[in-house]
Write a protein that holds these residues in place. Structure first.
Motif, PDB file in Angstrom:
ATOM      1  N   LEU A 247       0.942  -1.300   0.154  1.00 41.25           N
ATOM      2  CA  LEU A 247       0.192  -0.377  -0.083  1.00 41.25           C
ATOM      3  C   LEU A 247       0.588   1.187  -0.076  1.00 41.25           C
ATOM      4  CD1 LEU A 247      -2.500   0.841  -0.093  1.00 41.25           C
ATOM      5  CD2 LEU A 247      -2.480   1.030   2.553  1.00 41.25           C
ATOM      6  N   GLY A 248       2.265   0.738   0.597  1.00 40.70           N
ATOM      7  CA  GLY A 248       2.866   2.450   0.908  1.00 40.70           C
ATOM      8  C   GLY A 248       3.336   2.587  -0.694  1.00 40.70           C
ATOM      9  N   TYR A 249       4.244   1.773  -1.531  1.00 42.79           N
ATOM     10  CA  TYR A 249       4.284   1.894  -2.264  1.00 42.79           C
ATOM     11  C   TYR A 249       3.179   2.272  -3.861  1.00 42.79           C
ATOM     12  CZ  TYR A 249       9.389   0.125  -1.626  1.00 42.79           C
ATOM     13  OH  TYR A 249      10.079   0.142  -0.631  1.00 42.79           O
ATOM     14  N   LEU A 250       1.746   2.008  -3.364  1.00 41.22           N
ATOM     15  CA  LEU A 250       0.388   2.626  -4.071  1.00 41.22           C
ATOM     16  C   LEU A 250       0.888   4.029  -4.110  1.00 41.22           C
ATOM     17  CD1 LEU A 250      -1.193   1.533  -6.392  1.00 41.22           C
ATOM     18  CD2 LEU A 250      -2.827   0.648  -4.393  1.00 41.22           C
ATOM     19  N   LEU A 251       0.599   4.283  -2.431  1.00 42.25           N
ATOM     20  CA  LEU A 251       0.425   5.729  -2.591  1.00 42.25           C
ATOM     21  C   LEU A 251       1.667   6.569  -2.870  1.00 42.25           C
ATOM     22  CD1 LEU A 251      -1.528   5.279   0.775  1.00 42.25           C
ATOM     23  CD2 LEU A 251      -2.865   5.471  -1.144  1.00 42.25           C
ATOM     24  N   ILE A 252       2.464   6.167  -2.986  1.00 40.64           N
ATOM     25  CA  ILE A 252       4.215   7.142  -3.317  1.00 40.64           C
ATOM     26  C   ILE A 252       3.537   7.269  -5.109  1.00 40.64           C
ATOM     27  CG2 ILE A 252       6.315   6.469  -3.916  1.00 40.64           C
ATOM     28  CD1 ILE A 252       7.357   5.689  -1.223  1.00 40.64           C
ATOM     29  N   ILE A 253       3.675   5.746  -6.029  1.00 39.53           N
ATOM     30  CA  ILE A 253       2.881   6.140  -7.349  1.00 39.53           C
ATOM     31  C   ILE A 253       2.032   7.012  -7.077  1.00 39.53           C
ATOM     32  CG2 ILE A 253       2.374   5.045  -9.486  1.00 39.53           C
ATOM     33  CD1 ILE A 253       4.211   2.644  -7.386  1.00 39.53           C
ATOM     34  N   VAL A 254       1.027   6.749  -6.996  1.00 36.91           N
ATOM     35  CA  VAL A 254      -0.797   7.785  -7.078  1.00 36.91           C
ATOM     36  C   VAL A 254      -0.233   9.288  -6.653  1.00 36.91           C
ATOM     37  CG1 VAL A 254      -2.644   7.730  -7.315  1.00 36.91           C
ATOM     38  CG2 VAL A 254      -1.742   5.541  -7.553  1.00 36.91           C
ATOM     39  N   PHE A 255      -0.133   9.359  -5.880  1.00 37.35           N
ATOM     40  CA  PHE A 255       0.226  10.873  -5.219  1.00 37.35           C
ATOM     41  C   PHE A 255       1.274  11.126  -5.393  1.00 37.35           C
ATOM     42  CE2 PHE A 255      -3.140   8.299  -2.871  1.00 37.35           C
ATOM     43  CZ  PHE A 255      -4.287   9.306  -2.641  1.00 37.35           C
ATOM     44  N   SER A 256       2.945  10.900  -4.797  1.00 40.79           N
ATOM     45  CA  SER A 256       4.355  11.292  -5.210  1.00 40.79           C
ATOM     46  C   SER A 256       4.325  11.229  -6.567  1.00 40.79           C
ATOM     47  CB  SER A 256       4.871  10.919  -4.814  1.00 40.79           C
ATOM     48  OG  SER A 256       4.363  10.945  -3.300  1.00 40.79           O
ATOM     49  N   LEU A 257       4.752  10.450  -7.338  1.00 41.16           N
ATOM     50  CA  LEU A 257       4.656  10.293  -8.697  1.00 41.16           C
ATOM     51  C   LEU A 257       4.357  10.444 -10.032  1.00 41.16           C
ATOM     52  CD1 LEU A 257       7.212   6.914  -8.070  1.00 41.16           C
ATOM     53  CD2 LEU A 257       7.943   9.061  -7.731  1.00 41.16           C
ATOM     54  N   GLU A 258       3.175  11.005  -9.839  1.00 37.15           N
ATOM     55  CA  GLU A 258       1.713  10.827 -11.248  1.00 37.15           C
ATOM     56  C   GLU A 258       1.156  11.751 -10.665  1.00 37.15           C
ATOM     57  OE1 GLU A 258       1.437   9.306 -13.293  1.00 37.15           O
ATOM     58  OE2 GLU A 258       3.125   7.624 -13.587  1.00 37.15           O
ATOM     59  N   LEU A 259       0.632  12.188  -9.350  1.00 37.77           N
ATOM     60  CA  LEU A 259      -0.265  13.596  -9.206  1.00 37.77           C
ATOM     61  C   LEU A 259       0.833  14.423  -8.729  1.00 37.77           C
ATOM     62  CD1 LEU A 259      -3.012  12.430  -7.697  1.00 37.77           C
ATOM     63  CD2 LEU A 259      -3.300  12.663  -9.989  1.00 37.77           C
ATOM     64  N   GLY A 260       1.980  14.236  -8.044  1.00 39.86           N
ATOM     65  CA  GLY A 260       2.503  15.033  -7.367  1.00 39.86           C
ATOM     66  C   GLY A 260       2.689  15.774  -6.538  1.00 39.86           C
ATOM     67  N   VAL A 261       1.632  15.591  -5.480  1.00 36.37           N
ATOM     68  CA  VAL A 261       0.479  16.286  -4.515  1.00 36.37           C
ATOM     69  C   VAL A 261       1.837  16.450  -2.899  1.00 36.37           C
ATOM     70  CG1 VAL A 261      -1.018  16.753  -5.781  1.00 36.37           C
ATOM     71  CG2 VAL A 261      -0.568  15.114  -4.170  1.00 36.37           C
ATOM     72  N   LEU A 262       2.123  14.754  -3.102  1.00 38.44           N
ATOM     73  CA  LEU A 262       2.304  14.830  -1.693  1.00 38.44           C
ATOM     74  C   LEU A 262       4.008  14.585  -1.595  1.00 38.44           C
ATOM     75  CD1 LEU A 262      -0.462  13.106   0.044  1.00 38.44           C
ATOM     76  CD2 LEU A 262       0.534  15.546   0.798  1.00 38.44           C
ATOM     77  N   PRO A 263       5.212  14.847  -0.752  1.00 38.41           N
ATOM     78  CA  PRO A 263       6.612  14.398  -0.454  1.00 38.41           C
ATOM     79  C   PRO A 263       6.748  13.008  -0.652  1.00 38.41           C
ATOM     80  CG  PRO A 263       6.546  15.758   1.481  1.00 38.41           C
ATOM     81  CD  PRO A 263       4.132  15.485   0.238  1.00 38.41           C
ATOM     82  N   VAL A 264       7.690  12.070  -0.957  1.00 31.24           N
ATOM     83  CA  VAL A 264       7.921  10.984  -1.131  1.00 31.24           C
ATOM     84  C   VAL A 264       8.046  10.688   0.735  1.00 31.24           C
ATOM     85  CG1 VAL A 264       9.264   9.423  -2.295  1.00 31.24           C
ATOM     86  CG2 VAL A 264       7.991  10.395  -3.442  1.00 31.24           C
ATOM     87  N   SER A 265       9.295  11.118   1.253  1.00 33.14           N
ATOM     88  CA  SER A 265       9.646  10.601   1.946  1.00 33.14           C
ATOM     89  C   SER A 265      10.218  11.675   2.918  1.00 33.14           C
ATOM     90  CB  SER A 265      11.219   9.946   2.014  1.00 33.14           C
ATOM     91  OG  SER A 265      11.966  10.859   0.990  1.00 33.14           O
ATOM     92  N   GLY A 266      10.975  11.790   4.165  1.00 36.30           N
ATOM     93  CA  GLY A 266      11.428  12.700   5.174  1.00 36.30           C
ATOM     94  C   GLY A 266      10.500  12.949   6.035  1.00 36.30           C
ATOM     95  N   VAL A 267      11.201  14.083   7.191  1.00 37.34           N
ATOM     96  CA  VAL A 267       9.903  13.747   8.449  1.00 37.34           C
ATOM     97  C   VAL A 267       9.912  15.374   8.494  1.00 37.34           C
ATOM     98  CG1 VAL A 267       9.745  12.402   9.178  1.00 37.34           C
ATOM     99  CG2 VAL A 267      12.018  13.953   9.539  1.00 37.34           C
ATOM    100  N   GLY A 268       9.220  16.375   9.425  1.00 34.15           N
ATOM    101  CA  GLY A 268       9.538  17.790   9.456  1.00 34.15           C
ATOM    102  C   GLY A 268       8.226  18.353   9.180  1.00 34.15           C
ATOM    103  N   SER A 269       7.506  17.663   7.994  1.00 39.08           N
ATOM    104  CA  SER A 269       6.113  18.668   8.004  1.00 39.08           C
ATOM    105  C   SER A 269       4.709  17.535   8.018  1.00 39.08           C
ATOM    106  CB  SER A 269       6.120  19.248   6.350  1.00 39.08           C
ATOM    107  OG  SER A 269       6.042  17.933   5.418  1.00 39.08           O
ATOM    108  N   PHE A 270       3.905  18.454   7.934  1.00 37.71           N
ATOM    109  CA  PHE A 270       2.446  17.413   7.946  1.00 37.71           C
ATOM    110  C   PHE A 270       2.226  16.996   6.447  1.00 37.71           C
ATOM    111  CE2 PHE A 270      -2.298  17.309   6.936  1.00 37.71           C
ATOM    112  CZ  PHE A 270      -2.523  16.562   7.640  1.00 37.71           C
ATOM    113  N   GLU A 271       2.663  17.664   5.613  1.00 35.56           N
ATOM    114  CA  GLU A 271       3.013  16.760   4.050  1.00 35.56           C
ATOM    115  C   GLU A 271       3.059  16.295   4.033  1.00 35.56           C
ATOM    116  OE1 GLU A 271       3.573  20.075   4.926  1.00 35.56           O
ATOM    117  OE2 GLU A 271       1.586  20.887   4.164  1.00 35.56           O
ATOM    118  N   ARG A 272       4.633  15.283   4.942  1.00 35.03           N
ATOM    119  CA  ARG A 272       5.360  13.742   4.651  1.00 35.03           C
ATOM    120  C   ARG A 272       4.793  13.255   5.887  1.00 35.03           C
ATOM    121  NH1 ARG A 272       9.817  15.714   2.159  1.00 35.03           N
ATOM    122  NH2 ARG A 272      10.338  17.141   2.129  1.00 35.03           N
ATOM    123  N   LEU A 273       3.511  13.709   6.310  1.00 29.07           N
ATOM    124  CA  LEU A 273       3.185  12.318   7.532  1.00 29.07           C
ATOM    125  C   LEU A 273       1.919  11.358   7.096  1.00 29.07           C
ATOM    126  CD1 LEU A 273       2.823  10.933  10.264  1.00 29.07           C
ATOM    127  CD2 LEU A 273       1.953  12.972  11.339  1.00 29.07           C
TER     128      LEU A 273
END
Length: 315
Positions: A152-178
């Motif tokens: 599920l994690g890799y699926l969400l990364i592909i959809v929301f990070s790589l395809e749509l580009g609306v959320l960051p893939v990794s890291g900490v320090g902000s709400f979007e990364r959580l």
């Protein structure tokens, strides 16, 4: 109540002792010499000399019999010393403190995601039992339980990070990364809690006091959310508390997928590096959190429902 607390405390201590023995034994029976592995990593991949390996083993007491090593480790633990990392030569307690916040942040956020999904879905499914919304809710719960966290994690990364580009893939320090890690970890738990809320609500909705409330002409929304849901949440509170320990375990995989610098990634790196003090300290910490969570849930459950007998609660 005091008898119950004493009995639970003794059980918790026995569990922690068992976990410590098992963890210590497993680490020493895994293939690979920690002295050679650590020194090779510190020397940039070059093979260390036999003298250097022997000095490392003497320095860290690795030549002593395993029971002696275990007894020395327990003695240090009882004095508040988790020892130092073989690889980084840093106190294990300091390493844990530097990594504990991202993991707790992820576990709490995943819990919030889980409850935000499971409570309305479980109630909605119970109220519409045997109808299309109920079937859809049960299908979604089954799907959520069946999906591995890493998939599920890799699926969400592909959809929301790589395809749509609306959320960051990794890291900490902000709400979007959580958001993506919390959704990944919280979905599996949401599926379990949804099924539990549904079954608990179905039992409560058949009780006489619910039929009496309806006979008095109360609106259905008040009957469901004010009278039925409140009593249906008693077993749910127990399971949610227990699930918090599982969230910490699940965070290990999710932190690797999203490259979050938490306890999970620290544990995996320590296992591959044969960094025994870090592995043993982390496993003991996670076990202690899990045991304390169970202990607190038992106390709260006994407080909420005094009808539970000491014998029944301890079974």
């Amino acid at each position: 109540m005091w008898k119950f607390i004493v009995r639970r405390t003794a059980t918790a201590l026995l569990v922690l002792v068992g976990v410590s023995i098992l963890t210590y034994a497993l680490m020493f029976f895994t293939p690979g010499d920690p002295a050679t592995t650590i020194l090779r990593k510190q020397m940039g991949g070059r093979t260390p000399s036999s003298m250097a390996v022997q000095q490392f083993r003497v320095q860290h007491g690795l030549n002593d019999p395993i029971p002696i090593q275990y007894a020395n480790w327990v003695w240090d633990i009882l004095h508040g010393n988790l020892r130092q990392s073989y690889y980084e030569n840093t106190p294990v307690s300091a390493m844990i403190m530097n990594r504990v916040w991202p993991t707790l942040e992820l576990a709490v956020a995943a819990m919030a995601v889980s409850l935000a999904i499971s409570l309305p879905a479980g109630v909605f499914s119970a109220v519409h039992k045997g109808k299309m919304p109920d079937y859809l809710s049960q299908f979604a719960a089954l799907l959520g339980v069946s999906m591995p966290n890493f998939w599920l994690g890799y699926l969400l990364i592909i959809v929301f990070s790589l395809e749509l580009g609306v959320l960051p893939v990794s890291g900490v320090g902000s709400f979007e990364r959580l958001i993506l890690p919390a959704v990944t970890l919280g979905t599996g738990m949401a599926a379990i809690v949804t099924r539990l809320v549904r079954s608990s609500m179905l039992e409560v909705l058949d009780d006489e006091y619910i039929r009496t409330a309806r006979a008095k002409g109360l609106r259905e929304r008040i009957v469901v959310y004010k009278h039925a849901l409140r009593n249906a949440l008693i077993p749910v509170v127990t399971i949610v508390g227990l699930q918090f320990g599982y969230l910490l375990n699940g965070a290990v995989v999710v932190e690797i997928v999203f490259q979050r610098p938490g306890l999970g990634s620290l544990l995996i790196n320590a296992i591959f590096a044969r960094d025994y003090p870090v592995v043993q300290g982390l496993v003991l910490l996670i076990a202690a959190i899990f045991v304390l969570t169970n202990f607190a849930v038992d106390i709260v459950y006994r407080y909420i429902d005094p009808r539970i007998s000491f014998e029944g609660a301890s079974a």
